[in-house]
Design a protein around this motif. Structure first.
Motif, PDB file in Angstrom:
ATOM      1  N   ALA A 196       0.389   2.803  -7.105  1.00  0.00           N
ATOM      2  CA  ALA A 196      -0.069   1.858  -6.082  1.00  0.00           C
ATOM      3  C   ALA A 196      -0.211   2.542  -4.729  1.00  0.00           C
ATOM      4  O   ALA A 196      -1.164   2.288  -3.973  1.00  0.00           O
ATOM      5  CB  ALA A 196       0.898   0.677  -5.995  1.00  0.00           C
ATOM      6  N   ASP A 197       0.735   3.422  -4.407  1.00  0.00           N
ATOM      7  CA  ASP A 197       0.647   4.129  -3.127  1.00  0.00           C
ATOM      8  C   ASP A 197      -0.513   5.111  -3.114  1.00  0.00           C
ATOM      9  O   ASP A 197      -1.041   5.432  -2.034  1.00  0.00           O
ATOM     10  CB  ASP A 197       1.962   4.842  -2.828  1.00  0.00           C
ATOM     11  CG  ASP A 197       3.064   3.882  -2.394  1.00  0.00           C
ATOM     12  OD1 ASP A 197       2.732   2.746  -1.989  1.00  0.00           O
ATOM     13  OD2 ASP A 197       4.248   4.262  -2.466  1.00  0.00           O
TER      14      ASP A 197
ATOM     15  N   SER B 116      -3.329   3.091  -1.750  1.00  0.00           N
ATOM     16  CA  SER B 116      -3.202   2.929  -0.299  1.00  0.00           C
ATOM     17  C   SER B 116      -3.530   4.228   0.422  1.00  0.00           C
ATOM     18  O   SER B 116      -4.166   4.221   1.486  1.00  0.00           O
ATOM     19  CB  SER B 116      -1.786   2.472   0.055  1.00  0.00           C
ATOM     20  OG  SER B 116      -1.514   1.208  -0.502  1.00  0.00           O
TER      21      SER B 116
ATOM     22  N   ARG C 207      -3.373  -3.746  -4.620  1.00  0.00           N
ATOM     23  CA  ARG C 207      -3.797  -2.758  -3.604  1.00  0.00           C
ATOM     24  C   ARG C 207      -5.304  -2.515  -3.682  1.00  0.00           C
ATOM     25  O   ARG C 207      -5.971  -2.360  -2.646  1.00  0.00           O
ATOM     26  CB  ARG C 207      -3.050  -1.438  -3.805  1.00  0.00           C
ATOM     27  CG  ARG C 207      -1.544  -1.522  -3.791  1.00  0.00           C
ATOM     28  CD  ARG C 207      -0.911  -1.577  -2.445  1.00  0.00           C
ATOM     29  NE  ARG C 207       0.544  -1.549  -2.600  1.00  0.00           N
ATOM     30  CZ  ARG C 207       1.311  -0.482  -2.374  1.00  0.00           C
ATOM     31  NH1 ARG C 207       0.764   0.629  -1.925  1.00  0.00           N
ATOM     32  NH2 ARG C 207       2.619  -0.542  -2.566  1.00  0.00           N
TER      33      ARG C 207
ATOM     34  N   THR D   3      -7.699  -3.210  -0.469  1.00  0.00           N
ATOM     35  CA  THR D   3      -8.316  -2.080   0.219  1.00  0.00           C
ATOM     36  C   THR D   3      -9.800  -1.915  -0.063  1.00  0.00           C
ATOM     37  O   THR D   3     -10.519  -1.296   0.720  1.00  0.00           O
ATOM     38  CB  THR D   3      -7.623  -0.762  -0.181  1.00  0.00           C
ATOM     39  OG1 THR D   3      -7.797  -0.550  -1.589  1.00  0.00           O
ATOM     40  CG2 THR D   3      -6.136  -0.798   0.160  1.00  0.00           C
TER      41      THR D   3
END
Length: 269
Positions: free
Chosen positions: A18-19, A22, A61, A65
């Motif tokens: 998930a990061d 981002s 996410r 985004t």
């Protein structure tokens, strides 16, 4: 031309899936690559197959985004491969909106490798995915010519080849050799640089490929020539692990620097 730029998972393996999404958004990428299966026993493993909390976080996410998933990895075609075992992987990839799947050929039996690759393409097609062999000099699909031989034998329309500049160079592939392969085989490529001097051992090749590559235009690989030989506007998956630099520079900053280096090179082509 708006060329898709994707942040490859190997570039920021210090982040959760998930990061990574981002990070791709923050650093200015349109796409991200996600590693649903770990490539080595030593890297972090997340529960990323099926309707898991990790996948739900990734989906959130992506929605927040606007980043899209270019590819998912990695599947290995081995002597004991059962292609039906890949179905949950493909199902998850389709749920994430992925376009492509990265495969490695780890089977010395050519006929079996062709059969399993063809069956994998068929299963991937059911989920709207293209299946791509990535030639790597330490695997049983060592170079682009060998990958093309397997794809020709399999005869599937959704089959492709991933050109990775470091593997392309270390395996002895040539720009001229790409001309013999139909352009339709190439839907996206990985992008990185490395020193021009080729390592003298498999161990060194592996270390450099997995841990210490260079940003585009900071090494000696024929990046401009590769871009000229492959389809115009082909999506680039920026795959530049930098383990030494990662000790002092965070993944978001590294990802942005790499995207800027890539765009600077593209502007000069």
């Amino acid at each position: 031309m708006n060329r898709p730029l994707s942040l490859a998972a190997l570039t920021v393996l210090d982040l959760s899936p998930a990061d990574m999404v981002s990070c791709a958004a923050w650093a200015g990428y349109s796409h991200v690559g996600l590693r649903l299966n770990p490539a080595t026993p030593t890297e972090a493993h997340y529960p990323t197959i099926g309707d898991t909390p990790v996948i739900r976080d990734v989906l959130a996410r992506l929605q927040d985004t606007g980043v899209k998933v270019l590819d998912i990895e990695i599947l290995r075609l081995k002597p004991d491969t059962r292609v039906t075992d890949f179905e949950a992987f493909f199902e998850t990839g389709a749920r994430l909106g992925a376009q492509h799947v990265l495969l490695a050929g780890n089977d010395p039996d050519h006929a079996r490798l062709v059969d399993n690759f063809g069956a994998t393409c068929d299963l991937a097609a059911r989920y709207g995915l293209a299946a791509h062999l990535e030639p790597m000099p330490w695997t049983d699909v060592r170079n682009v010519a060998e990958a093309d031989t397997i794809i020709r034998a399999a005869g599937r329309d959704n089959a492709g080849i991933i050109v990775d500049p470091i593997h392309f160079d270390r395996s002895g592939d040539t720009i001229e050799g790409l001309a013999a392969i139909p352009p339709s085989r190439f839907r996206y490529m990985q992008f990185c640089d490395a020193p021009a001097a080729r390592p003298t051992s498999t161990e060194e090749i592996l270390f450099q490929a997995r841990a210490e590559r260079l940003p585009p235009a900071e090494g000696g690989l024929p990046l401009r020539e590769l871009l000229g030989a492959l389809p115009a506007g082909i999506a680039l998956s920026i795959e530049v692990p930098q383990m030494a630099l990662a000790r002092t520079v965070g993944p978001f900053q590294r990802a942005r620097r790499l995207r800027e280096a890539c765009q600077h090179l593209l502007a000069s082509c």
